[in-house]
Write an enzyme that holds these catalytic residues in place. Structure first.
Site, short mmCIF file in Angstrom:
data_model
loop_
_atom_site.label_atom_id
_atom_site.label_comp_id
_atom_site.label_asym_id
_atom_site.label_seq_id
_atom_site.Cartn_x
_atom_site.Cartn_y
_atom_site.Cartn_z
NE ARG A 14 2.30 -3.52 10.93
CZ ARG A 14 2.89 -2.46 10.37
NH1 ARG A 14 2.21 -1.68 9.56
NH2 ARG A 14 4.16 -2.19 10.64
CE LYS B 36 -8.04 -5.58 10.19
NZ LYS B 36 -7.97 -6.90 9.51
CD GLU C 72 -7.74 -7.42 5.27
OE1 GLU C 72 -7.38 -7.40 4.07
OE2 GLU C 72 -7.21 -6.73 6.15
CG ASN D 278 -7.11 -9.49 0.45
OD1 ASN D 278 -6.79 -8.35 0.71
ND2 ASN D 278 -7.06 -10.46 1.35
NE ARG E 263 -0.34 -13.08 4.20
CZ ARG E 263 -1.42 -12.36 3.87
NH1 ARG E 263 -1.30 -11.35 3.04
NH2 ARG E 263 -2.59 -12.65 4.38
NE ARG F 166 -4.26 -13.09 0.66
CZ ARG F 166 -3.83 -11.92 0.18
NH1 ARG F 166 -3.29 -11.85 -1.02
NH2 ARG F 166 -3.96 -10.83 0.91
CE LYS G 59 -8.17 -3.86 5.75
NZ LYS G 59 -7.60 -3.61 4.41
CG ASP H 179 -5.75 -11.94 4.04
OD1 ASP H 179 -5.25 -12.63 3.13
OD2 ASP H 179 -5.57 -10.71 4.12
#
Length: 316
Positions: free
Chosen positions: A234, A161, A282, A284, A226, A211, A126, A274
């Site tokens: 979400r 979050k 984000e 990841n 997504r 992604r 994050k 993301d």
């Protein structure tokens, strides 16, 4: 060569969509030995080297259900493998943190670990985006309820979050009316005890939380959007989002081109960016996924690109 995958229990893998399984399958095709262990199997005795106490050598069967057989179970010295792939899913809790230290010691003993343990510690998923403010939406990291309220007053529509969440868990949206903001803050920051990330809400989420995979510093040419379903905010697949593969956009390429070489140079062979709309939300680094969804829908072999990059890195 021996490839040791440090992962969640392999019995829990959903092979039709698991990215670690896709890596194993591609590596096995090339003749590499596939071994697996869990974080709890890592052991470091004083005066000794870091080992995987109950590492298992696997043969992949090609069966969707009973997808592996165990050829051997033994203690395996990490420094005697060709590569160690850290694929343990978040949360990035204290046990994950300690595991990166054990893997770091294995590196000092000669192991090649991907992603690099120090880089995993230095790029919490994050927080890592805060280094690149030119690409991210207005974002706040704080434990202060007062500061969060001020951020909401400025931006009116926000996402909150936890820093250690995964799969969309613990994500809240608060609109202009501020409904339940106080309760949500208390839930996430535990009355000021835990740090929270807050971002301006991006309406482009309705077109998907993309992604974008970056392997060896280069973007995979397709991403997985997504898309939230049923009124959800979400898009995460674990939260019921629908995954739709699509070519990456020019903005996606711009972000990946700026971040990819920087992160690769720090030892991050595989990164999942993301992106919502044109904004990075984000970075990841623990166990980025979506390999199989992209491959199944586009025909682009993400696992092949990954193992190609891994083999190049081992020759460097």
């Amino acid at each position: 060569m021996i490839l040791l995958f440090v992962a969640d229990p392999i019995e829990t893998f959903k092979t039709h969509k698991d990215s670690t399984f896709a890596m194993m399958r591609e590596a096995a095709k090339r003749g590499h030995e596939i071994w697996a262990c869990e974080v709890g199997d890592l052991v470091w005795r004083s005066g000794g080297r870091v080992v995987a106490r109950k590492a298992r050598a696997l043969a992949l069967t090609g069966d969707a259900k009973d997808w592996f057989t165990v050829l051997a179970t033994q203690e395996l010295v990490l420094a005697e493998t060709g590569a160690v792939l850290m694929r343990k899913d978040p949360p990035f809790d204290s046990e994950y943190f300690y595991a990166t230290h054990l893997l770091g010691q294995a590196e000092r003993e000669g192991a090649r670990v991907f992603n690099k343990p120090a880089a995993l510690r230095e790029h919490p998923e994050k927080l890592a985006l805060m280094e690149f403010p030119q690409f991210c939406p207005p974002t706040l990291v704080t434990r202060s309820a007062e500061v969060i309220r001020a951020f909401h007053a400025e931006h009116r529509d926000i996402i909150l979050k936890p820093l250690d969440g995964m799969g969309g868990a613990g994500i809240f949206r608060v609109g202009a009316d501020g409904l339940n903001l106080g309760s949500i803050i208390e839930t996430l920051n535990k009355n000021g005890a835990e740090t929270v990330m807050v971002q301006r809400y991006l309406p482009e989420i309705l077109q998907g939380d993309k992604r974008v995979l970056v392997i060896g510093g280069e973007a995979v040419p397709f991403c997985l959007a997504r898309i939230p379903q049923g009124g959800e905010v979400r898009g995460n697949l674990a939260a019921g989002g629908k995954g739709v593969a699509q070519p990456i956009s020019e903005r996606d390429r711009e972000i990946a081109a700026a971040l990819g070489p920087v992160l690769a140079a720090r030892g991050l062979l595989l990164v999942g960016l993301d992106v919502i709309g044109g904004s990075l939300t984000e970075i990841n680094v623990t166990s980025p996924t979506c390999f199989q969804e992209i491959t199944d829908q586009t025909g682009f072999d993400v696992a092949k690109m990954f193992v190609d990059a891994l083999e190049r890195a081992l020759l460097a």
